[in-house]
Scaffold this motif. Structure first.
Motif, PDB file in Angstrom:
ATOM      1  N   ILE A 100       0.984  -1.249  -0.014  1.00 49.79           N
ATOM      2  CA  ILE A 100       0.174   0.049  -0.074  1.00 49.79           C
ATOM      3  C   ILE A 100       0.990   1.290   0.014  1.00 49.79           C
ATOM      4  CG2 ILE A 100      -1.829   1.168   1.331  1.00 49.79           C
ATOM      5  CD1 ILE A 100      -2.276  -1.733   2.634  1.00 49.79           C
ATOM      6  N   ALA A 101       0.705   2.036  -1.023  1.00 48.89           N
ATOM      7  CA  ALA A 101       1.567   3.113  -0.972  1.00 48.89           C
ATOM      8  C   ALA A 101       1.191   4.289  -1.679  1.00 48.89           C
ATOM      9  CB  ALA A 101       2.884   2.901  -2.043  1.00 48.89           C
ATOM     10  N   GLY A 102       1.875   5.573  -1.922  1.00 48.97           N
ATOM     11  CA  GLY A 102       1.461   6.660  -2.626  1.00 48.97           C
ATOM     12  C   GLY A 102       1.053   7.729  -1.466  1.00 48.97           C
ATOM     13  N   ALA A 103       0.717   8.947  -1.811  1.00 53.67           N
ATOM     14  CA  ALA A 103       0.414   9.879  -1.073  1.00 53.67           C
ATOM     15  C   ALA A 103      -1.309  10.072  -0.785  1.00 53.67           C
ATOM     16  CB  ALA A 103       0.523  11.353  -1.522  1.00 53.67           C
ATOM     17  N   ALA A 104      -1.196  10.161   0.608  1.00 50.22           N
ATOM     18  CA  ALA A 104      -2.688  10.017   1.009  1.00 50.22           C
ATOM     19  C   ALA A 104      -3.300  11.389   0.817  1.00 50.22           C
ATOM     20  CB  ALA A 104      -2.848   9.950   2.592  1.00 50.22           C
ATOM     21  N   PRO A 105      -4.489  11.359   0.349  1.00 50.94           N
ATOM     22  CA  PRO A 105      -5.318  12.764  -0.432  1.00 50.94           C
ATOM     23  C   PRO A 105      -5.483  13.418   1.043  1.00 50.94           C
ATOM     24  CG  PRO A 105      -6.492  10.677  -0.775  1.00 50.94           C
ATOM     25  CD  PRO A 105      -5.445  10.240  -0.036  1.00 50.94           C
ATOM     26  N   ALA A 106      -5.594  14.894   0.871  1.00 47.45           N
ATOM     27  CA  ALA A 106      -5.606  15.823   1.655  1.00 47.45           C
ATOM     28  C   ALA A 106      -7.040  15.711   2.673  1.00 47.45           C
ATOM     29  CB  ALA A 106      -5.252  16.910   1.326  1.00 47.45           C
ATOM     30  N   ALA A 107      -7.947  15.174   1.777  1.00 48.36           N
ATOM     31  CA  ALA A 107      -9.388  15.057   2.337  1.00 48.36           C
ATOM     32  C   ALA A 107      -9.525  13.936   3.579  1.00 48.36           C
ATOM     33  CB  ALA A 107     -10.493  14.989   1.404  1.00 48.36           C
ATOM     34  N   LEU A 108      -8.493  12.964   3.541  1.00 45.92           N
ATOM     35  CA  LEU A 108      -8.626  11.901   4.294  1.00 45.92           C
ATOM     36  C   LEU A 108      -8.163  12.306   5.697  1.00 45.92           C
ATOM     37  CD1 LEU A 108      -7.613   8.820   2.719  1.00 45.92           C
ATOM     38  CD2 LEU A 108      -9.935   9.601   3.157  1.00 45.92           C
ATOM     39  N   THR A 109      -9.066  12.215   6.884  1.00 52.17           N
ATOM     40  CA  THR A 109      -8.481  12.621   8.084  1.00 52.17           C
ATOM     41  C   THR A 109      -7.689  11.495   8.545  1.00 52.17           C
ATOM     42  OG1 THR A 109     -10.601  11.354   9.300  1.00 52.17           O
ATOM     43  CG2 THR A 109     -10.433  13.863   8.741  1.00 52.17           C
ATOM     44  N   PRO A 110      -6.862  11.512   9.567  1.00 53.79           N
ATOM     45  CA  PRO A 110      -5.936  10.399  10.152  1.00 53.79           C
ATOM     46  C   PRO A 110      -6.882   9.042  10.270  1.00 53.79           C
ATOM     47  CG  PRO A 110      -5.367  12.147  11.148  1.00 53.79           C
ATOM     48  CD  PRO A 110      -6.489  12.600  10.322  1.00 53.79           C
ATOM     49  N   THR A 111      -7.904   9.331  10.904  1.00 50.67           N
ATOM     50  CA  THR A 111      -9.023   8.146  11.123  1.00 50.67           C
ATOM     51  C   THR A 111      -9.474   7.620   9.667  1.00 50.67           C
ATOM     52  OG1 THR A 111      -9.678   9.683  12.773  1.00 50.67           O
ATOM     53  CG2 THR A 111     -11.102   7.457  12.625  1.00 50.67           C
ATOM     54  N   ASP A 112      -9.917   8.354   8.985  1.00 49.54           N
ATOM     55  CA  ASP A 112     -10.126   7.883   7.647  1.00 49.54           C
ATOM     56  C   ASP A 112      -9.039   7.088   6.934  1.00 49.54           C
ATOM     57  OD1 ASP A 112     -12.531   8.960   7.835  1.00 49.54           O
ATOM     58  OD2 ASP A 112     -12.079  10.700   6.690  1.00 49.54           O
ATOM     59  N   LEU A 113      -7.739   7.527   7.105  1.00 45.51           N
ATOM     60  CA  LEU A 113      -6.639   6.854   6.408  1.00 45.51           C
ATOM     61  C   LEU A 113      -6.295   5.522   7.075  1.00 45.51           C
ATOM     62  CD1 LEU A 113      -4.206   7.185   4.445  1.00 45.51           C
ATOM     63  CD2 LEU A 113      -2.736   8.174   6.148  1.00 45.51           C
ATOM     64  N   ALA A 114      -6.303   5.542   8.227  1.00 40.41           N
ATOM     65  CA  ALA A 114      -6.333   4.315   8.887  1.00 40.41           C
ATOM     66  C   ALA A 114      -7.340   3.209   8.515  1.00 40.41           C
ATOM     67  CB  ALA A 114      -6.194   4.421  10.531  1.00 40.41           C
ATOM     68  N   ALA A 115      -8.535   3.791   8.225  1.00 38.32           N
ATOM     69  CA  ALA A 115      -9.699   2.999   7.942  1.00 38.32           C
ATOM     70  C   ALA A 115      -9.463   2.422   6.570  1.00 38.32           C
ATOM     71  CB  ALA A 115     -10.953   3.477   7.729  1.00 38.32           C
ATOM     72  N   ARG A 116      -9.009   3.208   5.677  1.00 37.81           N
ATOM     73  CA  ARG A 116      -8.417   3.026   4.041  1.00 37.81           C
ATOM     74  C   ARG A 116      -7.570   1.838   4.140  1.00 37.81           C
ATOM     75  NH1 ARG A 116      -8.688   6.226  -0.323  1.00 37.81           N
ATOM     76  NH2 ARG A 116     -10.969   6.586   0.308  1.00 37.81           N
ATOM     77  N   ILE A 117      -6.521   2.006   4.996  1.00 38.34           N
ATOM     78  CA  ILE A 117      -5.212   1.091   4.699  1.00 38.34           C
ATOM     79  C   ILE A 117      -6.177  -0.438   5.452  1.00 38.34           C
ATOM     80  CG2 ILE A 117      -3.398   0.186   6.095  1.00 38.34           C
ATOM     81  CD1 ILE A 117      -2.513   3.419   5.932  1.00 38.34           C
ATOM     82  N   ASP A 118      -6.877  -0.437   6.411  1.00 39.27           N
ATOM     83  CA  ASP A 118      -7.684  -1.616   7.027  1.00 39.27           C
ATOM     84  C   ASP A 118      -8.330  -2.178   5.914  1.00 39.27           C
ATOM     85  OD1 ASP A 118      -6.534  -1.405   9.454  1.00 39.27           O
ATOM     86  OD2 ASP A 118      -8.248  -0.548  10.465  1.00 39.27           O
TER      87      ASP A 118
END
Lengths: 509, 474
Positions: free
Chosen positions: A470-488
């Motif tokens: 899983i790589a790349g830049a996280a979109p600015a709109a994703l909050t840290p919680t959203d980012l963790a959920a996306r990785i999950d």
């Protein structure tokens, strides 16, 4: 400006309708089990609405009651109606109704007082006019004393109505409203003796708003005034009749400037309506015979003047006030059936989100029957970072978005459509020598079912270890919680596709 | 409720996580509609909401589950019936009767079923996404359905959005009805354009859509006027508040000024949020940097002297008038003495009323403080900026608006506002927060009205500029 704003809001609420109205003729009582209001008339509803607004504005926030709201939403169609019905339900529950009932009683007492004081004043004034023995009364003085204040007050009231000085100003914006509020605030405390201070204050304010800002309220006040003057004129008429019945009074007139012809003309003009009503009318000869220097009067002449005075009091005193009173009552009743609310007031628009929801008819057309495949849930161990780094000498491919590939790796490119997917699957089958396959999953992409299908197809076709990175830049709109959920979600996708958790790694920017 | 003559059905279709539910939240101005998250397949049912257009017309907007596997779906549609003579809509019907539509593609089948039952499709695209093969397959499926379709480019105000690339790709695919509407950063011009385009695609509803647009614009203007009024009321309360300073020796130390002003500002924020149909969670409040100033009567304050002169003059004139009546009643035998006494009494009573309390407090050693002008202006600036933020906020936005803590730029029309704040400061009875509150005072009403004008100027200069600027960019 605020008026304009109100007009705009009205348009917003009611589409092209001109003003939102409390459709009084269809106002049912709320069906909730809240205490039943004893105030049931339409003008009461207006009063309750105003008083409840003041109560809630003083609290700073609207009171919520799911039962009342549901009942109001079911019973009423438009916003003003809902506001009014809600106010009625809450007034009964919060104890405003008893205070309002007492205010009603005060209003009735004021009407009775107006009648009594007016009658006494009228009778008293009439009885004071004749003087001397034998009793003589100056016609002009008598008519001026008994009719002029009444007619002048009526004229002033009409001018005020025409000038609109009391219209649309609000309780706080007009001298009248301001004075009325001060007067009401100074009322003796028994009006709210067993009610909390905030309730009494809200009712007082509601009353002031009702009498100062609503047409029905102003007409009720005007009716009270007309009632007083009607009682005064009637009292004067009754007093005159009593005097004339029991005493012999000579009527005379006197003028330095006016001759008998002019006075006769004036009397004739005044008496013209009496003639239409079939009442006796003095003639020019009667006027000439009643000059101040005439000493003896004919009994018939006295009687004619007596009837003239009584008729003048009736036609110019009682009748106009009676007509004005009837008009005010009729107008008040008419306005009470189509009252408005000033929905620019915070106390009203704060109710809009729950009394006028924008999406009141949200409903499920096609429910989730469980047949749709659910997104894969992460299993045990899926949440840990891979122990194995993706091999640098393997074949690498990126899903949907280009991502950097190590120079030592075989770059299979970015797979963004069906033909590319097909090419990669074919290449995998044809090149058994590739030691492993690394799938680059962009964290910016949503791991949907289409991607899950493709990754599963890759794992099935690979015949060698497959890694998900899983790589790349996280979109600015994703909050840290959203980012963790996306990785999950990506980890869960990998696990569902058959990639062991140890082969999933994360390196997001 | 009135019986509806016509309901126009619009299906909101799009890939998973494209912002369909978000779009509906913002279009409906209702943050409570549906469920919004950044995860796939959040909406798993078809949910409809209605906008009444008047005259028995209504728009029914149906939120649908996302198309997750559109490449697989296109394959399945072709597999259902590959005959070239079958129309796209008929092919979808055949597919919907198949086993796949009840199992693997049950989610997509719900969306397609709703599409066929609708008069128009709003196809929502996340403009931050690259134009991928799966989206092109979705264009193909939509185009084959035979339904008029309006493509809505969502999240266009976000970093990384590429609306131009999307427009080009859509044109290549033969889709020309495209509009932008960011469900997080609200733009009234985009909303207007969206409804206008819906009207163009459904000529029977064009007049009703125009009416909806007009109604929304009126609502926007009304909200701005109401916001100005709310700010003016709060500013009057705060600027006029004269709070006693308590001595530590009396048990209660410190001033009451700070808590009261902060509470009032918080109430203003709540009211503004409610006005724009948001809730407290949408605002990250921060404490007001408050500076109090000891209140003293400045006998050389020009405005105060002017006000005092006017008031004394008016009261004296009233006294003169009353005295003149008395003189007239005595047939002027009093030689104008009543007129003179009336004038003196009128002015004296007014002066005593105005200054008596102050003198009494001074003699009693009571001290007061008021917020300074800079603090009052800060409250005004912060509220105006909050209105700006809320006007630009879509009801799908998930992150809270943060309260400003630094506001150095003056508002347009601030000089007038400053003058009105100063005037309010001279009338402690205007503050609902104080002990001498007389909120129904006619003079207070006039003070609030006077404050409305510079506030509306500030709001109009601050808020709509950002809304319409982007409108011409397309």
């Amino acid at each position: 400006m605020i008026r304009h704003c109100k007009a705009s809001l009205r348009g917003a609420i009611c589409g092209n309708s001109s003003r939102p109205r409390l459709r009084a003729c269809v106002l049912p009582c709320p069906t909730s089990p809240s205490p039943v209001s004893h105030l049931t008339s339409v003008s009461d509803l207006q009063l309750q609405t105003l008083a409840w607004r003041h109560y809630e504005e003083a609290r700073g926030a609207p009171l919520r009651d799911a039962q009342i709201e549901a009942s109001v939403l079911g019973d009423a169609v438009d916003f003003p109606q809902r506001v009014a019905l809600r106010a009625r339900a809450f007034c009964a529950r919060a104890g405003l109704d008893p205070v309002l009932l007492r205010a009603h009683r005060r209003s009735r007492q004021a009407a009775v007082l107006a009648v009594v004081v007016g009658s006494l004043l009228g009778t008293g004034t009439a009885s004071l006019i004749p003087d001397g023995t034998p009793a003589r009364a100056n016609l002009m003085d008598m008519l001026a004393a008994l009719l002029a204040p009444n007619l002048l007050a009526l004229l002033l009231w009409l001018l005020l109505q025409l000038g609109g000085s009391l219209r649309e100003r609000g309780a706080s914006g007009s001298w009248f409203g301001s004075a009325l509020r001060r007067l009401v605030d100074r009322l003796p405390g028994d009006q709210g003796r067993d009610a909390p201070a905030d309730v009494t204050r809200a009712v007082h304010r509601g009353l002031v708003d009702y009498y100062a800002t609503t047409l029905a309220g102003r007409l009720h006040l005007a009716s009270l005034s007309h009632l007083f003057w009607l009682a005064l004129a009637s009292g004067a008429m009754l007093g005159c009749w009593w005097l004339l019945a029991l005493r012999q009074i000579d009527f005379y007139w006197g003028s330095t400037l006016l001759g008998p012809e002019a006075v006769a003309q004036a009397i004739d003009s005044l008496a013209r309506p009496f003639g239409w009503l079939g009442l006796p009318v003095p003639e020019a000869a009667d006027v000439a015979a009643s000059r101040i220097d005439t000493t003896l009067q004919d009994p018939a002449l006295r009687a004619r003047w007596g009837w003239f005075v009584l008729s003048a009091l009736g036609v110019y005193g009682v009748l106009p006030r009676f007509v004005a009173l009837a008009c005010c009552q009729a107008l008040a009743a008419w306005d009470a059936r189509r009252p408005t609310i000033d929905d620019a007031q915070p106390g009203y628009w704060r109710l809009r989100p729950f009394l006028l929801p924008t999406a009141p008819a949200s409903r499920v057309l096609d429910p989730d029957d469980g047949a749709s495949p659910r997104p894969p849930a992460a299993g045990p161990g899926a949440g840990t970072d891979g122990s194995e780094s993706p091999p640098l000498t393997a074949a690498w491919l990126a899903l949907e978005r280009p991502l950097p590939v190590p120079t030592s790796a075989l770059d299979l490119g970015t797979i963004a459509d069906r033909p590319a997917q097909g090419r990669v699957l074919a290449a995998l089958a044809a090149n058994a020598a590739w030691p492993a396959l690394v799938v680059l999953a962009p964290v910016a992409a949503t791991p949907d079912r289409g991607l899950a299908q493709f990754v599963a197809a890759l794992v099935a076709a690979a015949g060698r270890p497959v890694y998900l990175h899983i790589a790349g830049a996280a979109p600015a709109a994703l909050t840290p919680t959203d980012l963790a959920a996306r990785i999950d979600d990506w980890r869960a996708l990998a696990q569902a596709a058959g990639i062991p958790p140890a082969c999933v790694s994360v390196a997001t920017a | 409720m009135n019986a509806r003559a016509t309901t126009i059905r619009i299906a909101v279709i799009g890939h998973t996580n494209a912002g369909k539910t978000s779009l509906l939240r913002t279009l409906m101005h209702d943050r409570g509609f549906g469920e919004v998250s950044s995860r796939p397949a959040t909406t798993r049912h078809v949910e409809a909401t209605v906008i009444e257009l008047g005259d028995g017309w209504a728009l029914e907007l149906a939120d649908t589950p996302g198309l997750e596997d559109s490449m697989g779906l296109l394959d399945a549609l072709h597999a259902a019936d590959s005959s070239p003579r079958v129309s796209g809509a008929a092919r979808i019907e055949i597919f919907l009767d198949s086993l796949l539509a009840m199992t693997d593609f049950a989610q997509e089948a719900k969306a397609l079923r709703q599409l066929l039952a609708s008069d128009l499709a709003l196809y929502v695209v996340d403009a931050r996404e690259p134009v991928l093969g799966k989206y092109q397959d979705e264009f193909a499926i939509l185009a084959s359905s035979g339904k008029p379709c309006l493509v809505v480019l969502n999240f266009t105000a976000s970093q990384g959005a590429e609306p131009a690339r999307w427009r080009s790709a859509l044109q290549t695919a033969g889709i020309h009805n495209v509009t932008s509407f960011d469900s997080v950063v609200f733009d009234a011009a985009d909303e207007r354009r969206l409804w206008q385009q819906v009207g163009l695609l459904l000529p029977a509803a064009e007049a009703h859509c125009a009416r909806l647009v007009a109604s929304r614009e009126r609502e926007l203007a009304a909200r701005q006027a109401q916001a100005a009024r709310l700010i003016a009321e709060a500013l009057t309360d705060c600027a006029a508040l004269r709070a006693p300073v308590r001595d530590a020796a009396n048990g209660a130390s410190g001033s009451l000024l700070g808590p009261r002003v902060r509470t009032r500002e918080a109430a203003l924020s709540r009211d503004l949020l409610c006005l724009f149909r948001f809730v407290e969670d949408d605002y990250e409040a921060r404490d007001l940097p408050l500076a109090g100033a000891a209140w003293t009567l400045d006998p050389f304050d020009g405005e105060l002297l002017k006000e005092l002169g006017l008031s004394l003059g008016t009261s004296a004139a009233k006294g003169v008038a009353a005295g003149a009546v008395v003189d007239a009643l005595t047939a002027f035998h009093s030689l104008g003495a009543a007129t003179l006494i009336g004038g003196v009494l009128g002015a004296g009573l007014d002066a005593a009323t105005r200054l008596g309390r102050h003198v009494q407090d001074r003699l009693g050693g009571e001290r007061f403080e008021q917020i300074d002008e800079a603090t009052a202006l800060f409250i005004a600036r912060r509220a105006v900026m909050l209105v700006h933020d809320l006007t630009r906020r879509g009801h799908a936005a998930q992150t809270a608006v943060a309260a400003r803590t630094q506001l150095a730029t003056a508002l347009p029309g601030e000089a007038d506002l400053r003058r009105e704040i100063g005037r309010a400061g001279r009338h402690p009875e205007w503050s609902e927060l104080g002990a001498d509150a007389d909120p129904d005072d006619a003079a207070r009403s006039r003070g609030v009205q006077a404050m409305l004008i510079p506030l509306l100027t500030a709001l109009r200069a601050t808020v709509p500029a950002t809304v319409s600027d982007r409108a011409d960019a397309h």
